[in-house]
Design an enzyme around this catalytic site. Structure first.
Site, PDB file in Angstrom:
ATOM      1  NE  ARG A  38      39.259  38.605  39.481  1.00 13.98           N
ATOM      2  CZ  ARG A  38      39.320  39.569  40.386  1.00 13.98           C
ATOM      3  NH1 ARG A  38      39.998  39.388  41.495  1.00 13.98           N
ATOM      4  NH2 ARG A  38      38.712  40.712  40.195  1.00 13.98           N
ATOM      5  CE  LYS A 198      39.773  44.840  46.470  1.00  9.92           C
ATOM      6  NZ  LYS A 198      40.174  44.150  45.271  1.00  9.92           N
ATOM      7  N   GLY A 347      35.406  40.087  42.317  1.00  8.29           N
ATOM      8  CA  GLY A 347      35.691  38.960  43.198  1.00  8.29           C
ATOM      9  C   GLY A 347      34.516  38.281  43.852  1.00  8.29           C
ATOM     10  N   GLY A 370      36.846  46.725  40.302  1.00 13.30           N
ATOM     11  CA  GLY A 370      37.195  48.137  40.139  1.00 13.30           C
ATOM     12  C   GLY A 370      37.589  48.441  38.702  1.00 13.30           C
TER      13      GLY A 370
HETATM   14  C1  3PG Z   1      40.589  43.070  42.181  1.00 14.37           C
HETATM   15  O1  3PG Z   1      40.352  42.041  42.832  1.00 14.37           O
HETATM   16  O2  3PG Z   1      39.704  43.909  41.906  1.00 14.37           O
HETATM   17  C2  3PG Z   1      41.968  43.276  41.633  1.00 14.37           C
HETATM   18  O3  3PG Z   1      42.760  42.154  41.827  1.00 14.37           O
HETATM   19  C3  3PG Z   1      42.634  44.516  42.212  1.00 14.37           C
HETATM   20  O4  3PG Z   1      42.868  44.363  43.575  1.00 14.37           O
HETATM   21  P1  3PG Z   1      43.212  45.673  44.462  1.00 14.37           P
HETATM   22  O5  3PG Z   1      41.930  46.464  44.560  1.00 14.37           O
HETATM   23  O6  3PG Z   1      43.688  45.153  45.780  1.00 14.37           O
HETATM   24  O7  3PG Z   1      44.271  46.443  43.726  1.00 14.37           O
END
Ligand code: 3PG
Length: 391
Positions: A38, A198, A347, A370
């Site tokens: 990134r 997430k 990530g 996301g």
């Molecule tokens: C990610 O890694 O997808 C982005 O940096 C967003 O991070 P977040 O889901 O903590 O907002």
């Protein structure tokens, strides 16, 4: 139309705020080798501005800290960036205050300063207008190159374009161009793979993708949460408690939505203690689900083989522990061998595929996790709307 960085005009001596996504893994105080993608991805934008003689103020976040927590400091990211981007780069240990202003005022043309984690201030995620205004006072113009965070309506993403003339950086532009083509012409059968953490971002996307895809394969916290919501035992596995009632209400039934049919479990999250395979619903009270099981791997492989397009975000097990990465590896190899298009993002998955030397087999690697999924599901990203709608 996105206002392109190419149309920014003469920025010599001007202060340019650049929002990037430097949300990368940190291990033992460092960005581990293979996890700097990134950072590399925004170097073209930073180079362009540095060569044009701008004074660059880099804004970024790391993780989801609650307040000023140095475990989430961007300092390790600064150290890594300094090695791979050979510019006059400084670090500011805060986001607001006189010391930040001094650091910015001391910048030479072509120099840059990375500010500390924006999320140390709750105002960032709350999209506080005064916070956005304070940030805007540092610069003359704003560039958003944080595609991966553009699905968040946060102050540095949607607030700054209210105060400064704003442009899309090269990475953001490229991501939107490529993913717009994917979105406009998805190949069928389309298979979606979602794992990782997430679950909050991903749950609603399961529903959105149901009609748009021919197979959805789920692992990670999202799968645990859906299993738990259906009343199946998941032991001590990671579950997003906040999503359980929503997941219950959704109660999605579709023969192309695949949850794991068996799982690998361990009594420890860090080492293979009591590593066993359990059919779904038979996870013991003291066990954690750490991977998908062999029957699930075979099922997922079969679905992947049928695909002409695969979209993947999030690994299926805890890949940081070698004994827990089997399921993700089987799936990664099946994806790599697929003759369909393979769009992957986010990530940990990119780090994992890089480590396993499979990243080059992918058709397109998005920096967004996301953000990529939301964009491909057809949603408008707040960060993009803010750039398009500025007055
Ligand atoms: C990610 O890694 O997808 C982005 O940096 C967003 O991070 P977040 O889901 O903590 O907002």
């Amino acid at each position: 139309m996105l206002p392109s960085l190419k149309s920014i005009g003469d920025v010599k001596g001007k202060k340019v705020l650049v929002r990037v996504d430097f949300n990368v893994p940190i291990k033992e105080g460092e960005v581990p080798a293979g996890s700097e993608w990134r950072l590399r991805a925004v170097v073209p934008t930073l180079d362009y501005l540095a060569q044009a003689g701008a004074k660059i103020i880099i804004l970024a976040h790391l993780g989801r800290p609650r307040g000023h927590d140095l475990h989430y400091s961007l300092y390790p990211v600064f150290e890594k960036l300094k090695k791979l981007w050979l510019a006059d780069l400084f670090f500011s240990h805060d986001v607001l205050g006189a010391a930040v202003e001094r650091a910015i005022n001391n910048l030479k043309n072509g120099g840059a300063v990375l500010l500390e984690n924006l999320r140390f201030y709750k105002e960032e995620e709350a999209n506080d207008e005064t916070f956005a205004q304070s940030l805007s006072a540092y610069g003359d113009v704003f560039v958003n190159d944080a595609f991966a965070a553009s699905h968040r309506a946060h102050a540095s993403i949607v607030g700054l374009p209210k105060f400064l003339k704003s442009y899309a950086g090269f990475l953001l532009e490229k991501e939107i161009a490529v993913l717009s083509m994917v979105r406009a012409q998805p190949r069928r059968p389309l298979v979606l793979i979602m794992g990782g953490a997430k679950a909050d971002t991903k749950l609603k996307l399961v529903k959105e993708f149901l009609d748009k895809s021919d197979g959805i394969l789920l692992g990670g916290v999202l799968a645990n949460t859906l299993l738990y919501a259906r009343g199946l035992a998941v032991g001590k596995s990671m579950v997003d408690e906040n999503l359980v009632s929503e997941a219950r209400k959704m109660d999605i039934v579709s023969n192309h939505l695949h949850l794991p049919v068996d799982v690998a479990v361990s009594r420890s999250l860090n080492r293979p203690d009591g590593l066993n395979v359990r059919p779904i619903g038979r996870v013991g009270e003291n066990e954690f689900i750490i991977d998908i099981g062999p029957d699930t791997m075979a099922l997922f492989e079969k679905v992947i083989k049928s695909a002409r397009m695969i979209i993947w975000n999030g690994s299926l097990g805890l890949t940081e522990v070698p004994a827990f990465k089997k399921g993700s590896l089987v799936v990664a190899k099946a994806v790599a061998e697929s003759r369909g298009e393979k769009i992957i993002g986010g990530g940990d998955l990119i780090s994992f595929l890089t480590e396993e030397n499979l990243i080059d087999k992918m058709t397109y690697v998005s920096t967004g996790g996301g953000a990529m999924l939301e964009f491909l599901a057809g949603e408008e990203l707040p960060g993009i709307i803010a750039l398009e709608n500025q007055s």
